[in-house]
Design a protein around this motif. Structure first.
Motif, PDB file in Angstrom:
ATOM      1  N   PRO A 141       0.829  -1.219   0.000  1.00 16.72           N
ATOM      2  CA  PRO A 141       0.000   0.000   0.000  1.00 16.72           C
ATOM      3  C   PRO A 141       0.858   1.262   0.000  1.00 16.72           C
ATOM      4  O   PRO A 141       2.049   1.190   0.327  1.00 16.72           O
ATOM      5  N   PRO A 142       0.271   2.376  -0.339  1.00 13.45           N
ATOM      6  CA  PRO A 142       1.046   3.618  -0.400  1.00 13.45           C
ATOM      7  C   PRO A 142       1.436   4.113   0.989  1.00 13.45           C
ATOM      8  O   PRO A 142       0.844   3.700   1.989  1.00 13.45           O
ATOM      9  N   VAL A 143       2.423   4.990   1.021  1.00  9.57           N
ATOM     10  CA  VAL A 143       2.856   5.610   2.263  1.00  9.57           C
ATOM     11  C   VAL A 143       2.797   7.120   2.059  1.00  9.57           C
ATOM     12  O   VAL A 143       3.272   7.627   1.034  1.00  9.57           O
ATOM     13  N   ILE A 144       2.192   7.823   3.013  1.00 10.28           N
ATOM     14  CA  ILE A 144       2.172   9.287   2.945  1.00 10.28           C
ATOM     15  C   ILE A 144       3.421   9.788   3.668  1.00 10.28           C
ATOM     16  O   ILE A 144       3.592   9.543   4.859  1.00 10.28           O
ATOM     17  N   ARG A 145       4.304  10.413   2.928  1.00 11.10           N
ATOM     18  CA  ARG A 145       5.575  10.907   3.489  1.00 11.10           C
ATOM     19  C   ARG A 145       5.367  12.220   4.225  1.00 11.10           C
ATOM     20  O   ARG A 145       6.052  12.516   5.194  1.00 11.10           O
ATOM     21  N   GLN A 146       4.490  13.044   3.686  1.00 11.20           N
ATOM     22  CA  GLN A 146       4.251  14.352   4.296  1.00 11.20           C
ATOM     23  C   GLN A 146       2.787  14.672   4.113  1.00 11.20           C
ATOM     24  O   GLN A 146       2.297  14.738   2.990  1.00 11.20           O
ATOM     25  N   GLY A 147       2.088  14.840   5.218  1.00  9.86           N
ATOM     26  CA  GLY A 147       0.655  15.115   5.140  1.00  9.86           C
ATOM     27  C   GLY A 147       0.355  16.531   5.557  1.00  9.86           C
ATOM     28  O   GLY A 147       1.247  17.304   5.908  1.00  9.86           O
ATOM     29  N   PRO A 148      -0.907  16.882   5.526  1.00 10.55           N
ATOM     30  CA  PRO A 148      -1.324  18.237   5.902  1.00 10.55           C
ATOM     31  C   PRO A 148      -1.094  18.498   7.389  1.00 10.55           C
ATOM     32  O   PRO A 148      -1.034  17.545   8.177  1.00 10.55           O
ATOM     33  N   VAL A 149      -0.952  19.745   7.755  1.00  4.39           N
ATOM     34  CA  VAL A 149      -0.765  20.106   9.165  1.00  4.39           C
ATOM     35  C   VAL A 149      -1.899  21.018   9.616  1.00  4.39           C
ATOM     36  O   VAL A 149      -2.490  21.743   8.809  1.00  4.39           O
ATOM     37  N   ASN A 150      -2.204  20.970  10.912  1.00  5.26           N
ATOM     38  CA  ASN A 150      -3.249  21.828  11.472  1.00  5.26           C
ATOM     39  C   ASN A 150      -2.863  23.288  11.237  1.00  5.26           C
ATOM     40  O   ASN A 150      -1.704  23.648  11.404  1.00  5.26           O
ATOM     41  N   VAL A 190       2.195  14.308   0.246  1.00  5.08           N
ATOM     42  CA  VAL A 190       3.238  13.677  -0.558  1.00  5.08           C
ATOM     43  C   VAL A 190       3.185  12.184  -0.267  1.00  5.08           C
ATOM     44  O   VAL A 190       3.413  11.766   0.868  1.00  5.08           O
ATOM     45  N   ALA A 191       2.851  11.399  -1.289  1.00  5.10           N
ATOM     46  CA  ALA A 191       2.700   9.957  -1.081  1.00  5.10           C
ATOM     47  C   ALA A 191       3.555   9.192  -2.082  1.00  5.10           C
ATOM     48  O   ALA A 191       3.752   9.628  -3.215  1.00  5.10           O
ATOM     49  N   THR A 192       4.064   8.051  -1.624  1.00  8.45           N
ATOM     50  CA  THR A 192       4.845   7.196  -2.511  1.00  8.45           C
ATOM     51  C   THR A 192       4.211   5.816  -2.544  1.00  8.45           C
ATOM     52  O   THR A 192       3.564   5.388  -1.586  1.00  8.45           O
ATOM     53  N   GLY A 193       4.416   5.137  -3.645  1.00  8.37           N
ATOM     54  CA  GLY A 193       3.884   3.793  -3.801  1.00  8.37           C
ATOM     55  C   GLY A 193       4.044   3.386  -5.247  1.00  8.37           C
ATOM     56  O   GLY A 193       4.452   4.172  -6.092  1.00  8.37           O
ATOM     57  N   SER A 194       3.736   2.134  -5.504  1.00  7.90           N
ATOM     58  CA  SER A 194       3.812   1.628  -6.865  1.00  7.90           C
ATOM     59  C   SER A 194       2.542   0.849  -7.153  1.00  7.90           C
ATOM     60  O   SER A 194       2.249  -0.120  -6.437  1.00  7.90           O
ATOM     61  N   PRO A 195       1.754   1.243  -8.164  1.00 11.11           N
ATOM     62  CA  PRO A 195       1.944   2.446  -8.991  1.00 11.11           C
ATOM     63  C   PRO A 195       1.812   3.724  -8.165  1.00 11.11           C
ATOM     64  O   PRO A 195       1.461   3.652  -6.999  1.00 11.11           O
ATOM     65  N   ALA A 226      -4.434   8.655  -0.047  1.00 13.86           N
ATOM     66  CA  ALA A 226      -3.555   8.189  -1.129  1.00 13.86           C
ATOM     67  C   ALA A 226      -3.937   6.738  -1.392  1.00 13.86           C
ATOM     68  O   ALA A 226      -3.879   5.911  -0.486  1.00 13.86           O
ATOM     69  N   SER A 227      -4.348   6.438  -2.620  1.00  6.86           N
ATOM     70  CA  SER A 227      -4.784   5.075  -2.880  1.00  6.86           C
ATOM     71  C   SER A 227      -4.093   4.455  -4.081  1.00  6.86           C
ATOM     72  O   SER A 227      -3.780   5.127  -5.066  1.00  6.86           O
ATOM     73  N   THR A 228      -3.829   3.165  -3.953  1.00 11.66           N
ATOM     74  CA  THR A 228      -3.319   2.339  -5.044  1.00 11.66           C
ATOM     75  C   THR A 228      -4.189   1.081  -5.034  1.00 11.66           C
ATOM     76  O   THR A 228      -4.950   0.870  -4.081  1.00 11.66           O
ATOM     77  N   PRO A 229      -4.067   0.244  -6.061  1.00 14.82           N
ATOM     78  CA  PRO A 229      -4.874  -0.985  -6.061  1.00 14.82           C
ATOM     79  C   PRO A 229      -4.632  -1.856  -4.821  1.00 14.82           C
ATOM     80  O   PRO A 229      -5.508  -2.624  -4.429  1.00 14.82           O
ATOM     81  N   SER A 230      -3.481  -1.695  -4.188  1.00 18.46           N
ATOM     82  CA  SER A 230      -3.183  -2.571  -3.045  1.00 18.46           C
ATOM     83  C   SER A 230      -3.623  -1.998  -1.700  1.00 18.46           C
ATOM     84  O   SER A 230      -3.451  -2.642  -0.673  1.00 18.46           O
ATOM     85  N   GLY A 231      -4.182  -0.800  -1.707  1.00 18.39           N
ATOM     86  CA  GLY A 231      -4.636  -0.250  -0.435  1.00 18.39           C
ATOM     87  C   GLY A 231      -4.575   1.261  -0.419  1.00 18.39           C
ATOM     88  O   GLY A 231      -4.312   1.892  -1.441  1.00 18.39           O
TER      89      GLY A 231
END
Length: 92
Positions: free
Chosen positions: A1-10, A24-29, A74-79
């Motif tokens: 599944p994807p990983v969010i490297r940097q998300g929104p802040v309050n 900012v999210a990373t994953g494949s695809p 952040a979504s990919t087919p795997s999650g």
């Protein structure tokens, strides 16, 4: 599944100000980025609201009604991965 490297802040924003929420999210695809506000999909039909290519959500001319919890999905087919932040818009 994807990983969010940097998300929104309050953030606290003044009425008519601009706020920017990063996701900012990373994953494949490469993950698809969606934004929800209080659980409802954010409409980019609103001319004040723009989702930039890098997943960033930009809202201009903030209104009191923009106050709420914004969630990046952040979504990919795997999650999917999510990250939330609370934005408060205050009257001048």
């Amino acid at each position: 599944p994807p990983v969010i490297r940097q998300g929104p802040v309050n953030q606290t924003v003044a009425v008519d100000g601009t706020f920017v929420l990063s996701c900012v999210a990373t994953g494949s695809p490469v993950p698809t980025i969606l934004w929800r506000k209080d659980g409802v999909l954010v409409s980019t039909q609103d001319s004040r609201i723009k989702q930039l290519e890098n997943g960033v959500l930009q809202i201009r001319y903030a209104k009191l009604g923009d106050t709420g919890r914004y969630t990046c999905i952040a979504s990919t087919p795997s999650g999917e991965a999510t990250w939330s932040a609370y934005i408060e818009v205050q009257a001048g």
